[in-house]
Design a protein around this motif. Sequence first.
Motif, short mmCIF file in Angstrom:
data_model
loop_
_atom_site.label_atom_id
_atom_site.label_comp_id
_atom_site.label_asym_id
_atom_site.label_seq_id
_atom_site.Cartn_x
_atom_site.Cartn_y
_atom_site.Cartn_z
N SER A 145 108.00 22.06 45.79
CA SER A 145 106.65 22.47 46.18
C SER A 145 106.06 23.39 45.12
O SER A 145 104.89 23.23 44.74
CB SER A 145 106.69 23.16 47.54
N ARG A 146 106.86 24.34 44.64
CA ARG A 146 106.37 25.23 43.58
C ARG A 146 106.07 24.44 42.31
O ARG A 146 105.07 24.70 41.63
CB ARG A 146 107.40 26.33 43.28
N ALA A 147 106.92 23.47 41.99
CA ALA A 147 106.69 22.64 40.80
C ALA A 147 105.39 21.84 40.94
O ALA A 147 104.62 21.73 39.98
CB ALA A 147 107.87 21.71 40.57
N GLN A 148 105.14 21.28 42.14
CA GLN A 148 103.89 20.54 42.35
C GLN A 148 102.69 21.46 42.21
O GLN A 148 101.68 21.08 41.60
CB GLN A 148 103.89 19.89 43.72
N ASN A 149 102.78 22.66 42.76
CA ASN A 149 101.67 23.62 42.62
C ASN A 149 101.45 23.99 41.16
O ASN A 149 100.30 24.08 40.70
CB ASN A 149 101.94 24.87 43.45
N ASN A 150 102.53 24.19 40.41
CA ASN A 150 102.40 24.49 38.98
C ASN A 150 101.76 23.34 38.23
O ASN A 150 100.93 23.55 37.34
CB ASN A 150 103.77 24.82 38.38
N ARG A 152 99.68 21.11 39.49
CA ARG A 152 98.26 21.08 39.84
C ARG A 152 97.48 22.12 39.05
O ARG A 152 96.40 21.85 38.53
CB ARG A 152 98.08 21.32 41.34
N GLU A 153 98.04 23.33 38.98
CA GLU A 153 97.37 24.39 38.23
C GLU A 153 97.26 24.02 36.75
O GLU A 153 96.20 24.23 36.14
CB GLU A 153 98.13 25.71 38.38
N LYS A 154 98.33 23.49 36.18
CA LYS A 154 98.32 23.10 34.77
C LYS A 154 97.31 21.98 34.53
O LYS A 154 96.58 22.00 33.53
CB LYS A 154 99.72 22.65 34.34
N ARG A 155 97.25 21.02 35.46
CA ARG A 155 96.28 19.93 35.33
C ARG A 155 94.86 20.47 35.35
O ARG A 155 94.02 20.06 34.54
CB ARG A 155 96.48 18.91 36.45
N THR A 156 94.59 21.39 36.27
CA THR A 156 93.26 22.00 36.34
C THR A 156 92.93 22.72 35.04
O THR A 156 91.82 22.59 34.52
CB THR A 156 93.19 22.97 37.54
N GLU A 157 93.89 23.48 34.50
CA GLU A 157 93.68 24.19 33.24
C GLU A 157 93.39 23.21 32.10
O GLU A 157 92.46 23.42 31.30
CB GLU A 157 94.90 25.02 32.88
#
Length: 184
Positions: A145-150, A152-157
């Motif tokens: 779950s943390r990896a997926q959130n990371n 998503r954040e990286k994709r947004t960046e």
Amino acid sequence: HLAEEARRSAPAGSGLLVVGQRTLALLQDGALPILWSADLPVHPGEIPALASRLTDALLDLAPRHPGPIALVAARDLPGQPAQVHRLWPPEAPATAPTHPRALLCTLPPAALVEGLLAEALFAAVTAALMEGLRAENQARVEAMSRAQNNLREKRTEVEQEWQQARQEQMTTELIELTMGRETL
């Protein structure tokens, strides 16, 4: 955390039975003897076979290492200290059962008690292993779950950086076109 707690709480002269390769690797510094080890299964259906092997190992080691058996287990929350639980002997019941009639038994009482205690140890080991597997799987789910959130954040960046770079490129092209028009 498990290895640290095992080192801290193990009485002098005791040995360790370790389930899990990461914990085993951390405990192989020689401070405490490793008497037995195995991998933690990935599937709950494999737990009874491991519990049987572990129970047999405990029963084989009992004459050389008498005394209570403690279990070092992880806490559910990441970063929390490990806990030490008494696995064996079981807690005595608050009140002894009363039987109005004599029990019918085909085994000698000593053999019956020995077999029942072995089964109780097997049940305690099985429950501990299932709890360990549950905690391990929960930790894996949380890590994913943390990896997926990371991600998503990286994709947004990355998307924001791409949009900014594209906007800068378009602005540069417009300036160049405007400058070229003025030159003409």
